[in-house]
Design a protein around this motif. Sequence first.
Motif, mmCIF file in Angstrom:
data_model
loop_
_atom_site.group_PDB
_atom_site.id
_atom_site.type_symbol
_atom_site.label_atom_id
_atom_site.label_comp_id
_atom_site.label_asym_id
_atom_site.label_seq_id
_atom_site.Cartn_x
_atom_site.Cartn_y
_atom_site.Cartn_z
ATOM 1 N N ASP A 132 -10.410 36.605 65.245
ATOM 2 C CA ASP A 132 -11.520 35.650 66.077
ATOM 3 C C ASP A 132 -10.270 34.886 66.798
ATOM 4 O OD1 ASP A 132 -14.306 34.764 66.746
ATOM 5 O OD2 ASP A 132 -12.835 32.886 66.387
ATOM 6 N N LYS A 133 -10.429 34.705 68.236
ATOM 7 C CA LYS A 133 -9.476 33.993 68.903
ATOM 8 C C LYS A 133 -9.590 32.647 68.557
ATOM 9 C CE LYS A 133 -9.131 32.108 73.576
ATOM 10 N NZ LYS A 133 -9.175 32.437 74.997
ATOM 11 N N ILE A 134 -10.875 31.904 68.195
ATOM 12 C CA ILE A 134 -10.857 30.609 68.068
ATOM 13 C C ILE A 134 -10.376 30.271 66.673
ATOM 14 C CG2 ILE A 134 -12.638 28.709 67.593
ATOM 15 C CD1 ILE A 134 -14.263 29.913 69.817
ATOM 16 N N GLU A 135 -10.758 30.969 65.637
ATOM 17 C CA GLU A 135 -10.397 30.851 64.188
ATOM 18 C C GLU A 135 -8.698 31.206 64.154
ATOM 19 O OE1 GLU A 135 -11.183 32.579 59.869
ATOM 20 O OE2 GLU A 135 -11.729 33.826 61.407
ATOM 21 N N PHE A 136 -8.368 31.986 64.743
ATOM 22 C CA PHE A 136 -6.775 32.117 64.938
ATOM 23 C C PHE A 136 -6.041 31.079 65.510
ATOM 24 C CE2 PHE A 136 -2.950 33.429 67.314
ATOM 25 C CZ PHE A 136 -2.040 33.908 66.435
ATOM 26 N N LEU A 137 -6.560 30.289 66.431
ATOM 27 C CA LEU A 137 -5.946 29.250 67.174
ATOM 28 C C LEU A 137 -5.844 28.038 66.306
ATOM 29 C CD1 LEU A 137 -6.826 29.681 70.773
ATOM 30 C CD2 LEU A 137 -4.415 30.043 69.701
ATOM 31 N N ALA A 138 -7.196 28.026 65.481
ATOM 32 C CA ALA A 138 -7.314 26.574 64.648
ATOM 33 C C ALA A 138 -6.421 26.768 63.449
ATOM 34 C CB ALA A 138 -8.867 26.694 64.254
ATOM 35 N N ARG A 139 -6.591 28.081 62.562
ATOM 36 C CA ARG A 139 -5.739 28.263 61.605
ATOM 37 C C ARG A 139 -4.197 28.114 61.748
ATOM 38 N NH1 ARG A 139 -8.555 29.883 56.963
ATOM 39 N NH2 ARG A 139 -10.469 30.583 57.434
ATOM 40 N N THR A 140 -3.521 28.636 62.977
ATOM 41 C CA THR A 140 -2.313 28.599 63.295
ATOM 42 C C THR A 140 -1.759 27.256 63.630
ATOM 43 O OG1 THR A 140 -2.356 31.108 64.288
ATOM 44 C CG2 THR A 140 -0.746 29.528 65.165
ATOM 45 N N LYS A 141 -2.674 26.722 64.565
ATOM 46 C CA LYS A 141 -2.420 25.044 64.590
ATOM 47 C C LYS A 141 -2.251 24.294 63.590
ATOM 48 C CE LYS A 141 -4.222 24.974 69.197
ATOM 49 N NZ LYS A 141 -5.315 24.365 70.321
ATOM 50 N N ASN A 142 -2.935 24.498 62.402
ATOM 51 C CA ASN A 142 -3.291 23.726 61.303
ATOM 52 C C ASN A 142 -1.797 23.997 60.552
ATOM 53 O OD1 ASN A 142 -5.724 22.689 61.653
ATOM 54 N ND2 ASN A 142 -6.781 24.120 60.521
ATOM 55 N N MET A 143 -1.509 25.339 60.442
ATOM 56 C CA MET A 143 -0.149 25.543 59.493
ATOM 57 C C MET A 143 1.121 25.299 60.209
ATOM 58 S SD MET A 143 -0.850 27.441 56.894
ATOM 59 C CE MET A 143 -2.226 26.232 56.693
ATOM 60 N N LEU A 144 1.012 25.166 61.634
ATOM 61 C CA LEU A 144 2.180 24.527 62.323
ATOM 62 C C LEU A 144 2.078 22.881 62.335
ATOM 63 C CD1 LEU A 144 2.141 26.583 65.717
ATOM 64 C CD2 LEU A 144 3.810 26.803 63.868
ATOM 65 N N ALA A 145 0.910 22.390 62.275
ATOM 66 C CA ALA A 145 0.933 20.969 61.893
ATOM 67 C C ALA A 145 1.567 20.563 60.314
ATOM 68 C CB ALA A 145 -0.386 20.478 62.114
ATOM 69 N N LEU A 146 1.368 21.591 59.656
ATOM 70 C CA LEU A 146 1.776 21.319 58.119
ATOM 71 C C LEU A 146 3.373 21.422 58.408
ATOM 72 C CD1 LEU A 146 1.609 21.058 55.260
ATOM 73 C CD2 LEU A 146 1.264 23.660 54.853
ATOM 74 N N ARG A 147 3.727 22.394 59.036
ATOM 75 C CA ARG A 147 5.184 22.685 58.903
ATOM 76 C C ARG A 147 5.886 21.465 59.795
ATOM 77 N NH1 ARG A 147 9.585 23.839 56.913
ATOM 78 N NH2 ARG A 147 11.295 24.889 58.225
ATOM 79 N N ARG A 148 5.232 20.993 60.724
ATOM 80 C CA ARG A 148 5.800 20.014 61.475
ATOM 81 C C ARG A 148 6.163 18.846 60.735
ATOM 82 N NH1 ARG A 148 2.326 20.111 65.215
ATOM 83 N NH2 ARG A 148 3.473 21.559 66.679
ATOM 84 N N HIS A 149 4.986 18.360 59.894
ATOM 85 C CA HIS A 149 4.944 17.324 58.981
ATOM 86 C C HIS A 149 6.374 17.538 57.998
ATOM 87 C CE1 HIS A 149 1.924 14.765 60.550
ATOM 88 N NE2 HIS A 149 1.383 15.824 60.391
ATOM 89 N N GLN A 150 6.423 18.938 57.511
ATOM 90 C CA GLN A 150 7.544 19.163 56.630
ATOM 91 C C GLN A 150 8.844 18.873 57.136
ATOM 92 O OE1 GLN A 150 6.986 23.212 55.685
ATOM 93 N NE2 GLN A 150 5.586 22.933 53.794
#
Length: 354
Positions: free
Chosen positions: A107-125
């Motif tokens: 699902d496009k919306i779910e994909f973008l939401a989960r991906t952005k969350n993971m990238l935000a996690l990585r950015r903080h790391q």
Amino acid sequence: MRVLVIDDSQINVTLLCRLLEKIEHCSSVDFLDPESALHWCVKEAPDLVLVDYMMPNMNGIEFIRQFRNLPHCQDIPVLMITANDEVALRYQALEVGANDFLIKPVDKIEFLARTKNMLALRRHQRLLENRAAWLDAEVQKATAEIRAREQETILRLSKAADSRDPETGAHIVRMANYSRLIAQNLNLPEAVQQMILEAAPMHDIGKVGIPDHILLKPGKLSVDEFSIMKTHARLGFQILDGSASETLQMGAEIALAHHEKFDGSGYPQGLVGSAIPLSARIVAVADVFDALTSERPYKQAWDIERAVNFLREGSGQHFDPLCVNAFLQNFSEVLAIKERYQEDQDDVENFGAF
């Protein structure tokens, strides 16, 4: 931020990469073969991994297991994408290191939401890693400044003793470098070699407490005068003892014990063999060799061969045999040190040798 996309279907890879283009400051690297992706990860570190489960030769779970074994990839977020929604599969994926899941069709919306969350996690790391690196650099900088001040203090203390002794600044630089060479040939750790180099010049710091009429006497000392001269070992220890600095602690150790002899006939404690600190056994060889081969107002310099024979004859009696052998192991380096630090060089230049 780079996202690694792994799927054996070119259509799926193309779809995921197109969706990633919608995320600001995000680029993608894609592979149809998980083994090729692992090979890429050996030298590179993605910020997020999107990996399919069902692939030939290596499935997504095995990829994650091997990916997590790479030291620089242990904390990177991983999203597994699969058509299989069985709970047991998810548990297995979590055990090997997956962080989240997406079920096909994506699902496009779910994909973008989960991906952005993971990238935000990585950015903080990454921010935390950069902060930690900055703090580490600041600590190293502060430590280097403290070490520099400590070394300056050590050299000034050594020069203070040297100013009252007919020996020259070149002598303490040569014997310190000889000491490091012995430590090196004994395979001591690099940090210990450096500490010996810095601590060795303090071996005679106690001579600041010896009266001039004894210290500067050109002839042989009387029994009473020699008894007073021998006190410089304990005086040096008392000056340096109790410091929080490991280098000064070693300096105190050397000052006290560098006149001990391997057979127990030395002073001030009459220590035997390995009871004498190794640092002092090392300095004893270096100090005596340089003293013998250096000209003084009251004596001529010995030639190299005569001084080497003296060390060999004293091995096992005056000197630790291991230290003598280590000193003679690469004798060309000994000669290079002797040539490099000459008596007529300026003291400032000599002290800079540390």
